[in-house]
Design a protein around this motif. Sequence first.
Motif, PDB file in Angstrom:
ATOM      1  N   SER A   1      12.029  -2.445  -2.489  1.00  0.00           N
ATOM      2  CA  SER A   1      11.451  -3.787  -2.398  1.00  0.00           C
ATOM      3  C   SER A   1      12.008  -4.533  -1.194  1.00  0.00           C
ATOM      4  N   GLY A   2      13.304  -4.401  -0.953  1.00  0.00           N
ATOM      5  CA  GLY A   2      13.921  -5.029   0.210  1.00  0.00           C
ATOM      6  C   GLY A   2      13.380  -4.476   1.516  1.00  0.00           C
ATOM      7  N   ASN A   3      13.206  -3.159   1.579  1.00  0.00           N
ATOM      8  CA  ASN A   3      12.642  -2.542   2.790  1.00  0.00           C
ATOM      9  C   ASN A   3      11.220  -3.024   3.050  1.00  0.00           C
ATOM     10  N   LEU A   4      10.408  -3.080   1.996  1.00  0.00           N
ATOM     11  CA  LEU A   4       9.021  -3.534   2.158  1.00  0.00           C
ATOM     12  C   LEU A   4       8.976  -5.000   2.577  1.00  0.00           C
TER      13      LEU A   4
ATOM     14  N   ASN B   1      -6.533   0.149  -1.408  1.00  0.00           N
ATOM     15  CA  ASN B   1      -7.971   0.157  -1.697  1.00  0.00           C
ATOM     16  C   ASN B   1      -8.623   1.516  -1.484  1.00  0.00           C
ATOM     17  N   VAL B   2      -7.899   2.486  -0.964  1.00  0.00           N
ATOM     18  CA  VAL B   2      -8.414   3.842  -0.806  1.00  0.00           C
ATOM     19  C   VAL B   2      -7.569   4.802  -1.629  1.00  0.00           C
ATOM     20  N   LYS B   3      -6.263   4.740  -1.413  1.00  0.00           N
ATOM     21  CA  LYS B   3      -5.324   5.595  -2.135  1.00  0.00           C
ATOM     22  C   LYS B   3      -4.482   4.730  -3.061  1.00  0.00           C
TER      23      LYS B   3
ATOM     24  N   GLU C   1       5.999   3.578   1.722  1.00  0.00           N
ATOM     25  CA  GLU C   1       6.301   3.006   3.040  1.00  0.00           C
ATOM     26  C   GLU C   1       5.281   3.438   4.084  1.00  0.00           C
ATOM     27  N   SER C   2       4.875   4.697   4.062  1.00  0.00           N
ATOM     28  CA  SER C   2       3.892   5.150   5.054  1.00  0.00           C
ATOM     29  C   SER C   2       2.532   4.501   4.805  1.00  0.00           C
ATOM     30  N   MET C   3       2.175   4.280   3.534  1.00  0.00           N
ATOM     31  CA  MET C   3       0.915   3.614   3.215  1.00  0.00           C
ATOM     32  C   MET C   3       0.932   2.175   3.736  1.00  0.00           C
ATOM     33  N   TYR C   4       2.065   1.494   3.568  1.00  0.00           N
ATOM     34  CA  TYR C   4       2.161   0.117   4.069  1.00  0.00           C
ATOM     35  C   TYR C   4       2.118   0.085   5.589  1.00  0.00           C
ATOM     36  N   MET C   5       2.836   0.979   6.235  1.00  0.00           N
ATOM     37  CA  MET C   5       2.882   0.974   7.696  1.00  0.00           C
ATOM     38  C   MET C   5       1.516   1.304   8.303  1.00  0.00           C
ATOM     39  N   ALA C   6       0.715   2.124   7.620  1.00  0.00           N
ATOM     40  CA  ALA C   6      -0.596   2.501   8.136  1.00  0.00           C
ATOM     41  C   ALA C   6      -1.614   1.366   8.010  1.00  0.00           C
ATOM     42  N   ASN C   7      -1.517   0.572   6.949  1.00  0.00           N
ATOM     43  CA  ASN C   7      -2.519  -0.467   6.716  1.00  0.00           C
ATOM     44  C   ASN C   7      -1.890  -1.666   5.995  1.00  0.00           C
TER      45      ASN C   7
END
Length: 77
Positions: A66-69, A45-47, A15-21
């Motif tokens: 999956s629902g949250n994303l 693409n980085v992590k 979730e933090s990876m998605y929210m950041a980019n």
Amino acid sequence: MVFAKNWEDFEIAAESMYMANPQNCRYTMKYVHSKGHIVLKMTDNVKCIQYKAENMPDLKKIEKLSGNLMGHMASKE
């Protein structure tokens, strides 16, 4: 590629990876029938972080993540 040791670590990192980019994130789910597990992968693409789910209770957790994303993806923010 790093495998998360437990579900909570994977969920927080994904979730933090998605929210950041959000523009560069990809979330994939792959079922390996011969081994009987599901591999989840989130990358930007980085992590890259992965989680291997091997038991049935993890399916509810996967559905919730999956629902949250999808909710984040559909929101205006």
